[in-house]
Structure formats: structure tokens, C-alpha cells
Design an enzyme around this catalytic site. Structure first.
Site, PDB file in Angstrom:
ATOM      1  CG  HIS A 164      78.584  23.457   5.215  1.00 13.03           C
ATOM      2  ND1 HIS A 164      78.636  24.782   4.829  1.00 13.03           N
ATOM      3  CD2 HIS A 164      79.574  23.305   6.145  1.00 13.03           C
ATOM      4  CE1 HIS A 164      79.606  25.407   5.486  1.00 13.03           C
ATOM      5  NE2 HIS A 164      80.191  24.539   6.294  1.00 13.03           N
ATOM      6  CG  ASP A 386      66.735  38.534  21.070  1.00  8.52           C
ATOM      7  OD1 ASP A 386      65.875  37.712  21.468  1.00  8.52           O
ATOM      8  OD2 ASP A 386      66.823  39.694  21.507  1.00  8.52           O
TER       9      ASP A 386
END
Length: 456
Positions: A164, A386
Site C-alpha cells: 500500500h 477491462d
């Protein structure tokens, strides 16, 4: 959520390191003083589920994503490096080009086996994101782990674990979309990455100019204090769906001026904080806090961050209250505290003051005891990634909490509402459910039906 009884097996190939497709600079890049705080020194898991796409028949998603990943790392080459720690606990990326971990796998399950409403927690998560030995640390380890698991139906699951300190949700979305664009044939990302971590560096000399109750140092950093239970108590994980009807029911509990001038985030945060505190049954005079993850991007004062900046760019401004006030006062009491904290955290000065505090106080963790943190991912765009198989059926964090600390909830976009994973002791969870049902006037419902998960 996915059926808890679902059991399947995963056959994994050996993990490999994917390196940038072209040579990249060997250099040292310092993280910002927001990136390297203790609160972000952990690995955050995400999971994306994709349907079978008939026009992609015969094309292997693992191969496509692996090759696209190598090309994207040419632009995001620091992610292919390793973190080092210098004096003052300062983190720096050595851009070694060693690469990120990649696992190719197959599961004897179909997408529809996971149920119609995909929400955390997910069954067999340890199989869908395998913890490669030696990979889970913060320093001197791969900064990214990806597993692509093919399903019997022709769909697949894309799981990811990121250090992170390298990026926040919106920054990670930039990287994932870069990989996705490469997978669909692009030669470079539509938004080029920008490092520029010096923009969130402490001043010289550092000076804390604002109050930061999220870093109070007069409370023990004991993760169990946040749930007021001993470590051996069973913690329940459950997701809650808040659609337009639930949010409307909460608005109707507010005075008219707050109904019109409060955001969905503010109202939901006030409700969850209040219900969670009630469920934990803490002592009336104890102080509790809710911390709102406020991102600088998209704000007028966040214009100093260039498009393509993928580092952490948020603060955790805290609202603080005594338990008795939070539980006995109407919801507008909690809402006003949340609105004030959020407003304070939206300024550039607040973020700069946090960066300065990190340097002066040794990069502390936010206060864990009696705390609750909410992080809004509804605008991160993670669900829109996508790779050529369309948008994800579900695409966001894999669970509530951060690391082993169960005090964090994420707001995840889901159809026309929000899904919120919550972690609480089992007995407190039962009480929390009743409080939520009461606050929404028994309007907690399942998300609306969607089209079938499998292709016709």
C-alpha cells in the site's frame, strides 16, 4: 455474498517474476511522507471476477494479462523494484527491475457457483490469492503479487496484492487500467504515470499546523482495544448493502437542512459509526473516533497533484466523541462531527501538516484503540478495469479491515448502491445488524437482480 459452503480446488503453476518488457532505469526514488507512514506499511488484497466473453473464445486471460503487465511495467517501473528503509524510517524504492510476482492457476468452479451477489468475504480467498513464501513483507520483497485463475465457465478471477505504500485506490486503478489498455492492444497508457512524490514531502523545517486527533499518542496501539474483546474472540465478517431506499430512509431521520446539504458518504459514515459504537457496548465515558479517508484528488485544492500521480494522496481526519453522546444523541450529532472532520481534511494544508507530523513523530500509525476508519472507493474506478472481457462483475477490495486490524470498512460501488464490509466480534455483529435494520426502518434488502453471470 458468495455461498459460505462453496468449496473448490485450485491448481497453481509455479510463481514467476514478471519483469518490464524493456530495460528501465536503475535508480532510487523516495516515497512521499504520506506514503511511508506506518498505517500504510501492509499489503492490500483486491479481487476481480470476469464473465466468459464469447468473442474472446480460445484466448488465455493469464497469457494476455502477463504480457500486458510486462509492457505496463516499462512505464510503472518503480513497481518492479524493491523497498529499502533509510535513516528516520524513510522509505525509498530501489528500481531494480526485478519484477512482480505472477501466478497462473485453474479452479474447478464456475462463476455462477459464487452466487448472484458477489460481495466480501469470498470463500477460499487463500486459494485465489496464494501467499507465496517470502512475499508478504514490506521491505526487500516484490511490491505486487497477481494471480489469474481460470474458471470452468470460461470466465476468470484476477486477484492482486499491493504494497500500500506504493499507491492508494485511485493510484492503483491508474496502474490496473494501464495493464488493461495494454491487454486490449494499446502501446502506452492513456494516462502516463507521474512519480512526483516530492509534492507530498514534509517542509523544511517540518511544522504541524493543525490538530490531528487520528494520531493521538495517548492511547495504546492495541488492535484488540478497537473491538473491546480479548484476542481469542471470534470475529465475524459481513457485508451490508445500502441502496437508494436505505440511504433515503437515513436521510429522512435528519433535519431538513442536513437532508439537503449532506452527501451519501457523510450520512452513511455517521450511521455506521453510531451503530457500531452501540453494538460494541463500550463504557459511556470512553472516547471513540471515526476517521474518514479524504483523498486530495478531485478537490479544488488537490489540483497541485498532476494527472497520473499514483501515490497515496489522502488523510484520515478524525471525528471524536464520548460514547454516551454518540449513542444517546440523534444521528445528526454524529453527522455534524463527520462533516466537520471531512471538511478539515479536504485542504492541502491538512495533508501537508500530516506529512510534517510523520517526520517529527517517526511516521506513526493512526490511533487504533476505539477507532473506526471508512474509505470510500466508489470513485476509484477499480470495477471498470477491462482486460478485453468487459468490466468486472465485482472489482474491489477482497475483504474488510487492513492487515490483521478489523477496524476498517470500505465503501464499494455495487450496482446502484454501496456494499460495506464490516468486521466485528460475533456477538457485537448480531447487535450491529439490529441497529442497522432499525436505522433503515427495516429496509435492508438484497441488491436488485442482475443478468446471469454465465454467458448464454
Amino acid at each position: 455474498m458468495a455461498p459460505s459452503s462453496l468449496v473448490f480446488t485450485v491448481q497453481r503453476q509455479m510463481p514467476v517474476l514478471v519483469t518490464p518488457a524493456k530495460p528501465t532505469p536503475h535508480e532510487f526514488k523516495y516515497l512521499s511522507d504520506i506514503d511511508d507512514q506506518e498505517s500504510l506499511r501492509f499489503q492490500i488484497p483486491l479481487i476481480h471476477f470476469y464473465r466468459n466473453e464469447p468473442c474472446m473464445s480460445g484466448i488465455d486471460p493469464a497469457k494476455v494479462i502477463r504480457e500486458a503487465l510486462a509492457r505496463a511495467l516499462v512505464f510503472y517501473y518503480p513497481i518492479a523494484g524493491r523497498l529499502r528503509e533509510e535513516s528516520g524510517r524513510k522509505l525509498v524504492v530501489e528500481c531494480t527491475g526485478e519484477g512482480v510476482l505472477f501466478i497462473e492457476a485453474d479452479a474447478n468452479a464456475r462463476l455462477q457457483d459464487f452466487g448472484d451477489n458477489l460481495q466480501p468475504p469470498f470463500p477460499c480467498m487463500e486459494e485465489l490469492l496464494f501467499d507465496v513464501e517470502g512475499s508478504a513483507g514490506v521491505l526487500n520483497c516484490p511490491l505486487l503479487l497477481i494471480q489469474v485463475t481460470r474458471l470452468l465457465c470460461g470466465g476468470f478471477i484476477f486477484s492482486l496484492r499491493l504494497n500500500h505504500t506504493m499507491a492508494d485506490g485511485q493510484g492503483l486503478a491508474l496502474f490496473m487500467n494501464a495493464v488493461a489498455e495494454m491487454a486490449r492492444g494499446a502501446t502506452e497508457p492513456s494516462v502516463l504515470p507521474v512519480w512526483s512524490r516530492e509534492l507530498l514531502r514534509a517542509r523544511n523545517p517540518p511544522r504541524v499546523t493543525l490538530e490531528h486527533r487520528e494520531y493521538d499518542d495517548d492511547m495504546p496501539h492495541d488492535s484488540h482495544n478497537t473491538i473491546n474483546t480479548p484476542p481469542d474472540v471470534n470475529v465475524a465478517h459481513r457485508s451490508f448493502y445500502f441502496g437508494p431506499r436505505e440511504i433515503s430512509a437515513l436521510r429522512m431521520r435528519l433535519p431538513e437542512h442536513l437532508r439537503k446539504n449532506s452527501t451519501r458518504f457523510e450520512i452513511l459514515t455517521a450511521c455506521l459509526w453510531r451503530c457500531r459504537t452501540m453494538a460494541l457496548q463500550l463504557e459511556p465515558e470512553e472516547e471513540v473516533r471515526v476517521m474518514c479517508n479524504v483523498n486530495a484528488r478531485g478537490k479544488k485544492e488537490g489540483d497541485f497533484l498532476p494527472m497520473g500521480y499514483y501515490g497515496n494522496a489522502f488523510a484520515y481526519p478524525a471525528a471524536v466523541s464520548k460514547v454516551k453522546s454518540l449513542c444517546n444523541e440523534p444521528m445528526e450529532y454524529a453527522l455534524e462531527l463527520v462533516k466537520k472532520a471531512k471538511s478539515q481534511g479536504m485542504t492541502r494544508e491538512y495533508l501537508q501538516s500530516v506529512a510534517d507530523l510523520m517526520v517529527l513523530r517517526g511516521r506513526p500509525h493512526f490511533t487504533i484503540a476505539k477507532s473506526y476508519l471508512v474509505s470510500d472507493l466508489t470513485r476509484a474506478g477499480l470495477e471498470n478495469v477491462d482486460f478485453g472481457w468487459g468490466k468486472a462483475v465485482y472489482g474491489s477490495v477482497a475483504k474488510g479491515g487492513i492487515g490483521d486490524i478489523p477496524l476498517v470498512s470500505f465503501y464499494i460501488p455495487f450496482r446502484n448502491g454501496i456494499v460495506v464490509p464490516v468486521c466485528l466480534p460475533s456477538t457485537a455483529m448480531d447487535r450491529f445488524v439490529k441497529e442497522i435494520e432499525s436505522m433503515t426502518s427495516d429496509l435492508i434488502t438484497a441488491p436488485p437482480p442482475s443478468r446471469p453471470l454465465s454467458a448464454p
